[in-house]
Design a protein around this motif. Structure first.
Motif, PDB file in Angstrom:
ATOM      1  N   ILE A   1      -4.929 -25.626  -8.275  1.00 56.43           N
ATOM      2  CA  ILE A   1      -5.751 -24.538  -7.753  1.00 56.43           C
ATOM      3  C   ILE A   1      -5.599 -24.413  -6.239  1.00 56.43           C
ATOM      4  CG2 ILE A   1      -7.809 -25.974  -7.469  1.00 56.43           C
ATOM      5  CD1 ILE A   1      -7.786 -22.319  -8.720  1.00 56.43           C
ATOM      6  N   GLU A   2      -5.268 -25.515  -5.571  1.00 61.98           N
ATOM      7  CA  GLU A   2      -5.101 -25.472  -4.117  1.00 61.98           C
ATOM      8  C   GLU A   2      -3.721 -24.988  -3.712  1.00 61.98           C
ATOM      9  OE1 GLU A   2      -5.724 -28.267  -5.837  1.00 61.98           O
ATOM     10  OE2 GLU A   2      -7.805 -28.827  -5.392  1.00 61.98           O
ATOM     11  N   GLY A   3      -2.840 -24.722  -4.700  1.00 61.49           N
ATOM     12  CA  GLY A   3      -1.474 -24.352  -4.412  1.00 61.49           C
ATOM     13  C   GLY A   3      -0.575 -25.570  -4.330  1.00 61.49           C
ATOM     14  N   PRO A   4       0.688 -25.407  -3.962  1.00 63.65           N
ATOM     15  CA  PRO A   4       1.312 -24.181  -3.448  1.00 63.65           C
ATOM     16  C   PRO A   4       1.492 -23.120  -4.528  1.00 63.65           C
ATOM     17  CG  PRO A   4       2.964 -25.866  -3.785  1.00 63.65           C
ATOM     18  CD  PRO A   4       1.643 -26.526  -4.028  1.00 63.65           C
ATOM     19  N   TRP A   5       1.537 -21.854  -4.093  1.00 65.60           N
ATOM     20  CA  TRP A   5       1.661 -20.721  -4.995  1.00 65.60           C
ATOM     21  C   TRP A   5       3.079 -20.175  -4.968  1.00 65.60           C
ATOM     22  CZ3 TRP A   5      -2.192 -19.438  -8.256  1.00 65.60           C
ATOM     23  CH2 TRP A   5      -3.444 -19.991  -7.991  1.00 65.60           C
ATOM     24  N   GLU A   6       3.605 -19.916  -6.161  1.00 72.58           N
ATOM     25  CA  GLU A   6       4.928 -19.325  -6.304  1.00 72.58           C
ATOM     26  C   GLU A   6       4.801 -17.848  -6.630  1.00 72.58           C
ATOM     27  OE1 GLU A   6       8.932 -19.558  -9.149  1.00 72.58           O
ATOM     28  OE2 GLU A   6       7.258 -20.934  -9.482  1.00 72.58           O
ATOM     29  N   PHE A   7       5.350 -16.995  -5.782  1.00 76.78           N
ATOM     30  CA  PHE A   7       5.309 -15.553  -6.025  1.00 76.78           C
ATOM     31  C   PHE A   7       6.176 -15.222  -7.231  1.00 76.78           C
ATOM     32  CE2 PHE A   7       6.874 -11.178  -5.134  1.00 76.78           C
ATOM     33  CZ  PHE A   7       5.644 -10.531  -5.142  1.00 76.78           C
ATOM     34  N   ARG A   8       5.606 -14.466  -8.197  1.00 76.46           N
ATOM     35  CA  ARG A   8       6.306 -14.186  -9.450  1.00 76.46           C
ATOM     36  C   ARG A   8       6.689 -12.720  -9.612  1.00 76.46           C
ATOM     37  NH1 ARG A   8       5.797 -18.706 -12.834  1.00 76.46           N
ATOM     38  NH2 ARG A   8       7.447 -17.667 -14.038  1.00 76.46           N
ATOM     39  N   GLY A   9       6.294 -11.859  -8.683  1.00 75.20           N
ATOM     40  CA  GLY A   9       6.738 -10.475  -8.743  1.00 75.20           C
ATOM     41  C   GLY A   9       5.652  -9.496  -9.141  1.00 75.20           C
ATOM     42  N   ILE A  10       6.077  -8.295  -9.478  1.00 71.65           N
ATOM     43  CA  ILE A  10       5.178  -7.189  -9.780  1.00 71.65           C
ATOM     44  C   ILE A  10       4.676  -7.302 -11.218  1.00 71.65           C
ATOM     45  CG2 ILE A  10       4.933  -4.670  -9.894  1.00 71.65           C
ATOM     46  CD1 ILE A  10       5.363  -5.909  -7.082  1.00 71.65           C
ATOM     47  N   LEU A  11       3.373  -7.117 -11.388  1.00 72.45           N
ATOM     48  CA  LEU A  11       2.757  -7.128 -12.714  1.00 72.45           C
ATOM     49  C   LEU A  11       2.401  -5.725 -13.189  1.00 72.45           C
ATOM     50  CD1 LEU A  11       1.529  -8.650 -15.105  1.00 72.45           C
ATOM     51  CD2 LEU A  11      -0.532  -9.026 -13.713  1.00 72.45           C
TER      52      LEU A  11
ATOM     53  N   TYR B   1       0.848  -1.194   0.000  1.00 67.70           N
ATOM     54  CA  TYR B   1       0.000   0.000   0.000  1.00 67.70           C
ATOM     55  C   TYR B   1       0.883   1.242   0.000  1.00 67.70           C
ATOM     56  CZ  TYR B   1      -4.010   2.970   0.875  1.00 67.70           C
ATOM     57  OH  TYR B   1      -4.995   3.910   0.753  1.00 67.70           O
ATOM     58  N   PRO B   2       0.695   2.174  -0.944  1.00 65.95           N
ATOM     59  CA  PRO B   2      -0.244   2.122  -2.056  1.00 65.95           C
ATOM     60  C   PRO B   2      -0.033   0.862  -2.897  1.00 65.95           C
ATOM     61  CG  PRO B   2       0.775   4.294  -1.909  1.00 65.95           C
ATOM     62  CD  PRO B   2       1.539   3.394  -0.998  1.00 65.95           C
ATOM     63  N   GLU B   3      -1.091   0.402  -3.544  1.00 68.43           N
ATOM     64  CA  GLU B   3      -1.076  -0.920  -4.140  1.00 68.43           C
ATOM     65  C   GLU B   3      -0.456  -0.953  -5.535  1.00 68.43           C
ATOM     66  OE1 GLU B   3      -5.197  -2.161  -1.855  1.00 68.43           O
ATOM     67  OE2 GLU B   3      -5.113  -2.200  -4.048  1.00 68.43           O
ATOM     68  N   LYS B   4       0.583  -1.758  -5.670  1.00 63.99           N
ATOM     69  CA  LYS B   4       0.955  -2.297  -6.965  1.00 63.99           C
ATOM     70  C   LYS B   4       0.096  -3.539  -7.206  1.00 63.99           C
ATOM     71  CE  LYS B   4       5.763  -0.846  -6.234  1.00 63.99           C
ATOM     72  NZ  LYS B   4       7.191  -1.269  -6.210  1.00 63.99           N
ATOM     73  N   VAL B   5       0.224  -4.152  -8.381  1.00 62.54           N
ATOM     74  CA  VAL B   5      -0.376  -5.458  -8.616  1.00 62.54           C
ATOM     75  C   VAL B   5       0.755  -6.464  -8.756  1.00 62.54           C
ATOM     76  CG1 VAL B   5      -1.755  -6.898 -10.174  1.00 62.54           C
ATOM     77  CG2 VAL B   5      -2.460  -4.552  -9.686  1.00 62.54           C
ATOM     78  N   ALA B   6       0.733  -7.510  -7.930  1.00 63.35           N
ATOM     79  CA  ALA B   6       1.673  -8.614  -8.019  1.00 63.35           C
ATOM     80  C   ALA B   6       0.910  -9.874  -8.421  1.00 63.35           C
ATOM     81  CB  ALA B   6       2.390  -8.815  -6.688  1.00 63.35           C
ATOM     82  N   TYR B   7       1.656 -10.955  -8.692  1.00 63.25           N
ATOM     83  CA  TYR B   7       0.956 -12.194  -9.020  1.00 63.25           C
ATOM     84  C   TYR B   7       1.776 -13.398  -8.588  1.00 63.25           C
ATOM     85  CZ  TYR B   7       3.852 -13.309 -13.166  1.00 63.25           C
ATOM     86  OH  TYR B   7       4.884 -13.639 -14.012  1.00 63.25           O
ATOM     87  N   ALA B   8       1.065 -14.513  -8.421  1.00 61.41           N
ATOM     88  CA  ALA B   8       1.657 -15.800  -8.100  1.00 61.41           C
ATOM     89  C   ALA B   8       1.076 -16.835  -9.055  1.00 61.41           C
ATOM     90  CB  ALA B   8       1.365 -16.177  -6.653  1.00 61.41           C
ATOM     91  N   THR B   9       1.778 -17.941  -9.232  1.00 60.74           N
ATOM     92  CA  THR B   9       1.311 -19.000 -10.122  1.00 60.74           C
ATOM     93  C   THR B   9       1.350 -20.342  -9.410  1.00 60.74           C
ATOM     94  OG1 THR B   9       3.517 -19.366 -11.063  1.00 60.74           O
ATOM     95  CG2 THR B   9       2.076 -17.791 -12.202  1.00 60.74           C
ATOM     96  N   SER B  10       0.566 -21.274  -9.948  1.00 61.99           N
ATOM     97  CA  SER B  10       0.536 -22.627  -9.414  1.00 61.99           C
ATOM     98  C   SER B  10       0.068 -23.583 -10.507  1.00 61.99           C
ATOM     99  CB  SER B  10      -0.414 -22.713  -8.212  1.00 61.99           C
ATOM    100  OG  SER B  10      -0.497 -24.044  -7.725  1.00 61.99           O
TER     101      SER B  10
END
Length: 301
Positions: free
Chosen positions: A224-234, A212-221
């Motif tokens: 659907i239940e994960g685990p999720w890998e953080f991929r950085g700022i989008l 906050y203030p908000e960037k948009v980040a994303y994760a992939t898997s």
């Protein structure tokens, strides 16, 4: 009937209202854009959101506005506040998942409305909230039930992600009007709010407001239940707007990233405006950082 016709080459794409928190779907060759509606009184710098808006286009430049699809008080159990939402087409009807303030509370709750037409009218599918504060793992955050996003997977199973300060996850029943199983917590770095889930080539993408203030980040898997890998700022901070909420859609062979900023005259964090720019996938399945532009997409060819 469409009440207003607009041509907007460039961002923001909607200029006759302050709009926020986009959700989009494609149906019968048109793209449908559903937004929140910032409507604070003159001189007030705070969130005032009472209803949602609907627009459609065949080229991302020529937009029709469709009147009065849904307002927060269409849910008899809600006191108001039309927060971010998600609309999907499912089994011949359209389901609109929303976050509102539960009557009698300050706590937020999630509801779902349905329609046989993408432009409505929509009606409450349950007559009660889908998710209430007391269904969550213990939390003091009265805004925990914000910003639902829903994915119907390839096998027909449906899942919801949502949250504020903490991301939650649950499976939905076959008719999308109840939960099937327990609510789980998704561990995502810097999660603020504004989740958006989509899938492409076997990869699940979970984008969200980051920090906050908000960037948009994303994760992939791959599950659907994960685990999720953080991929950085989008997507970077919009500059004059402290929040963001992404929406991703494929339309006419191209991928697009919808978001909001405060770029209209008089705009800012509480008078936001929806924009769209191109989204690109890299060969390894990662997402190229979205470049926010004033030119926008200038129509889908």
């Amino acid at each position: 009937m469409a009440s207003n016709f607009m041509i907007t080459e460039g961002n923001p794409i909607i200029r006759n209202h302050y709009t926020a928190d986009p959700t989009v779907l494609v149906h019968n060759g048109s793209i449908y854009l559903y937004t929140g509606h910032d409507d604070p009184p003159a001189g007030v710098d705070d969130y005032h959101m009472h209803d949602w808006l609907c627009f459609s286009s065949t080229d991302l430049v020529h937009w029709n506005e469709h009147p009065f699809p849904l307002k927060a008080t269409d849910f008899s159990w809600a006191s108001g506040d039309a927060y971010a939402s998600k609309v999907i087409g499912y089994r011949g009807r359209f389901c609109w998942f929303v976050s509102v303030t539960h009557a009698g509370g300050p706590h937020k709750a999630i509801g779902v409305a349905v329609s046989d037409n993408p432009v409505g009218p929509f009606r409450d599918a349950r007559g009660a909230a889908l998710i209430t504060h007391d269904m969550l793992p213990p939390t003091d955050n009265e805004k925990a039930n914000l910003d639902p996003t829903v994915l119907v997977d390839d096998d027909g199973a449906a899942y919801m992600f949502w949250g504020n300060g903490q991301c939650y996850f649950a499976r939905l029943t076959g008719d999308l009007t109840a939960l099937e199983g327990e609510i789980a917590v998704v561990d995502l770095p810097g999660f603020s709010e504004g989740a958006h889930i989509h899938k492409r080539d076997g990869i699940y993408y979970l984008a969200y407001g980051y920090g906050y203030p908000e960037k948009v980040a994303y994760a992939t898997s791959r599950k659907i239940e994960g685990p999720w890998e953080f991929r950085g700022i989008l997507n970077e901070i919009a500059g004059n707007c402290a929040t963001n909420r992404p929406a991703v859609v494929d339309f006419r062979g191209e991928s697009y990233f919808f978001y909001h900023n405060g770029a209209l005259p008089g705009g800012g964090s509480h008078r936001r405006s929806v924009c769209v720019d191109r989204l690109y996938y890299e060969e390894d399945g990662s997402l190229r950082r979205v470049v926010m532009t004033t030119e926008g997409v200038r129509g889908s060819r």
